[in-house]
Design an enzyme around this catalytic site. Structure first.
Site, short mmCIF file in Angstrom:
data_model
loop_
_atom_site.label_atom_id
_atom_site.label_comp_id
_atom_site.label_asym_id
_atom_site.label_seq_id
_atom_site.Cartn_x
_atom_site.Cartn_y
_atom_site.Cartn_z
NE ARG A 120 -4.00 1.91 1.06
CZ ARG A 120 -4.98 2.27 0.16
NH1 ARG A 120 -4.98 1.76 -1.23
NH2 ARG A 120 -6.18 3.04 0.58
CB THR A 122 -9.10 -0.34 -7.69
OG1 THR A 122 -9.14 0.77 -6.91
CG2 THR A 122 -8.33 -1.60 -7.11
CG ASP A 154 -8.49 5.25 -0.31
OD1 ASP A 154 -9.57 5.81 -0.56
OD2 ASP A 154 -8.13 4.43 -1.00
CB SER A 202 -7.15 -0.14 1.13
OG SER A 202 -7.54 -0.85 -0.18
CB SER A 203 -12.61 -0.51 0.12
OG SER A 203 -12.98 0.56 0.93
N GLY A 247 -13.29 -1.16 -7.52
CA GLY A 247 -14.61 -0.55 -7.18
C GLY A 247 -14.60 0.22 -6.09
N GLY A 248 -13.71 0.61 -5.36
CA GLY A 248 -13.58 1.58 -4.24
C GLY A 248 -14.48 0.96 -3.02
N1 GLY Z 1 -8.32 3.23 -3.54
C1 GLY Z 1 -9.41 2.42 -2.98
C2 GLY Z 1 -9.13 1.69 -2.02
O1 GLY Z 1 -7.80 1.14 -1.67
O2 GLY Z 1 -9.90 1.07 -1.35
#
Ligand code: GLY
Length: 559
Positions: free
Chosen positions: A95, A368, A410, A439-440, A460-461
């Site tokens: 990340r 993503t 984020d 993050s998701s 998909g965020g």
């Molecule tokens: N940038 C989207 C996530 O990491 O959730």
């Protein structure tokens, strides 16, 4: 006669490699499923050469950085979950992190208000990229083929070019205005693109060559770092050479839990996916889904109420575990989850305001990307990687040819104020020097009876978690095949805003009407944020079925 030969050829092809409408590609041994055919092919060729899933991960990752610039990247970051053929699981966190000089209020004006777009567009939005470090970690621990062999196909692809697809041309053209606005030179993305145009990226090819020749230092030091830092500084950003030199990917213990008779392994913090997935699946586990039709009113109601409670917890508790204490065990404890679901009623929606507090906001499209790999030795990797929104911050490093992420969005710029996905965060996800933003992403692996069953994930965020969730349920509870599962219409709820987002035309009018009557507000919108799931299912006979999401250009390749 020609027709007969053709038919014979086709049936021979199908003998090894079957494709039908609801079924995905089925192969005997190994497979890569990713957002682009070129990347899946490059990964699969590495497997064919005798490389393992980790080698293929590296090759696929760099190929996506070339052929899928909207989200594939070297200027972003991501997460990998793996399951080795001996059953051992693990996870790698590559990340992005906040620059050293980043601070809690960096996106606020003198009145304490969030400055619009500062964390989304341009050099100020950039987190320190982790992707290149991630691939070198993977190679060091598990790689079997020389790194040079893994990255070379992507160098060639960048130099010789690839054909832009129709969806891709639309995507690039829709970002052109912002790319122009942010950069101070004429980038190669500025022309109007159409299907079939050849996209060549010589500067990117040279950057990849530096990575090939100098390893991690080919990105985090030397010429690439000079180009990166000078350009970002020129545009007013705060990334320094020290930031790049200090970046390290981290091996982490993934989240593992049981759902029915399956073991699920998914990403841990700073990705919220694994914890939320565990919470939601455990919330619905006591309910007998065999009596509930797929995508019926009851089904949507149950998942929505579980999602609502989990996303409220996400907002309150989750952040980078290296900086804040997160009660992971308590949050995933069955008694706690049952208590949370105690207020659930089939008779009416639980308003989000009664679950917790917050403000409502809208969505923006985002990107993503995810790829799933199973090799001929039985190893599996599940990787989700991102620049955050499409083409990230839109900063294309001058002279180096790669987009930089806007992952700083984020973080919670100000507790209680929603980010680009409408997600709200608390102090746990506030900005701090060198901290990783929440993050998701939810790269996930499912096993049954000690054997690999499924590898999956999606972009998909904020909808990543719920898209992965629905595909697990599709396969585990509704016995669907992989492609059939991926094709199903999807929906999403995230506590705030208090709406169920649905894919248009996917759900019955009567179902939606009943949900409205029960107090659920529905938003039907055609957008990218319901994910593009790329997955692999191990069939009972040991063959692999790919699920490549038709919402994109996603493709499964294998043998
Ligand atoms: N940038 C989207 C996530 O990491 O959730």
């Amino acid at each position: 006669m020609r027709k007969l030969i053709l038919l014979f050829g086709l049936s021979m092809l199908l003998a090894n490699c079957e494709v039908s409408e609801e079924k995905g590609l089925i192969v005997d041994k190994a497979m890569v499923v990713s957002a682009r055919q070129e990347a899946s092919k490059i990964g699969s060729e590495i497997l064919k050469k005798g490389g393992n899933a980790y080698d293929a991960m590296i090759a696929t990752h760099y190929a996506l950085a070339v052929v899928y610039p909207v989200a594939g990247n070297i200027g972003g970051g991501g997460f990998m979950v793996y399951r080795a053929n001996d059953g051992k699981t693990g996870a790698l966190d590559f990340r992005e992190k906040a620059p050293i000089t980043a601070h809690r209020d960096m996106y606020l004006d003198s009145l304490g208000k969030v400055v619009k777009n500062k964390s989304i567009l341009g050099a100020n939005a950039v987190g320190i990229p982790g992707s290149v470090a991630g691939t070198f970690e993977v190679h060091e621990k598990f790689g079997t083929l020389p790194f040079k062999e893994l990255i070379q196909p992507s160098i060639d692809l960048a130099r010789n070019g690839f054909k832009v697809t129709e969806k891709q041309a639309k995507s690039i053209n829709s970002a052109t205005e912002k790319i122009n606005k942010v950069n101070n030179y004429t980038t190669l993305f500025e022309k109007k693109w159409k299907k079939g145009d050849l996209l060549k990226q010589e500067e990117l090819a040279k950057t990849l060559e530096r990575i090939r020749d100098f390893g991690k230092d080919g990105f985090y030091r030397g010429e690439t770092a000079d180009l990166f830092v000078n350009y970002v500084t020129n545009l007013g950003g705060i990334v320094s050479k020290q930031d790049l030199e200090k970046y390290e990917a981290i091996w982490r213990k993934p989240i593992s839990f049981d759902y029915k008779d399956h073991k699920i392994t998914s990403m841990t913090l700073p990705a919220s996916g694994g914890i939320c997935l565990a919470q939601i699946l455990k919330s619905i586990e006591p309910f007998d889904l065999s009596n509930i039709d797929h995508n019926s009113t009851k089904y949507i109601q149950l998942l929505t109420e579980a999602e609502r409670r989990s996303y409220a917890d996400r907002a309150n508790f989750l952040g980078d575990v290296d900086f804040v204490k997160v009660p992971i065990d308590s949050l995933t404890d069955t008694n706690y989850i049952n208590q949370r679901m105690a207020s659930f009623s089939w008779d009416k929606a639980t308003p989000s305001s009664e679950v917790s507090h917050g403000k409502v906001l809208g969505y923006e499209s985002n990107e993503t990307t995810h790829y799933s790999i199973v090799d001929q030795f039985g190893n599996a990797v599940s990787v989700t990687t991102t620049l955050n929104t499409g083409y990230g911050s839109k900063v294309l490093v001058k002279g180096a040819g790669f987009f930089l992420n806007n992952e700083m969005d984020d973080f919670s710029s100000k507790p209680g104020v929603p980010n680009v996905y409408g997600l709200i965060g608390s102090e746990a996800n506030s900005i701090a020097s060198e901290k990783r933003m929440l993050s998701s992403m939810t790269p996930t692996i499912v096993e049954k009876d000690g054997k690999l069953k499924m590898v999956l994930g999606t972009p998909g965020g904020s909808t990543i978690i719920t898209s992965v969730l629905q595909n697990i349920i599709n396969v585990v509870d509704y016995n669907m095949g992989m492609q059939e599962s991926v094709n199903q219409p999807r929906f999403h709820h995230q506590w705030l805003p208090d709406i169920i987002k649905m894919e248009p035309n996917g759900f019955k009018k009567e179902t939606k009407r009943k949900l409205n009557t029960l107090g659920y507000e529905i938003l039907e919108k055609n957008s990218l944020i319901i994910g593009k799931v790329d997955a692999i299912l191990v069939l009972p006979d040991g063959k692999l079925e790919g699920g490549a999401d038709k919402r994109g250009d996603d493709t499964a390749v294998g043998f």
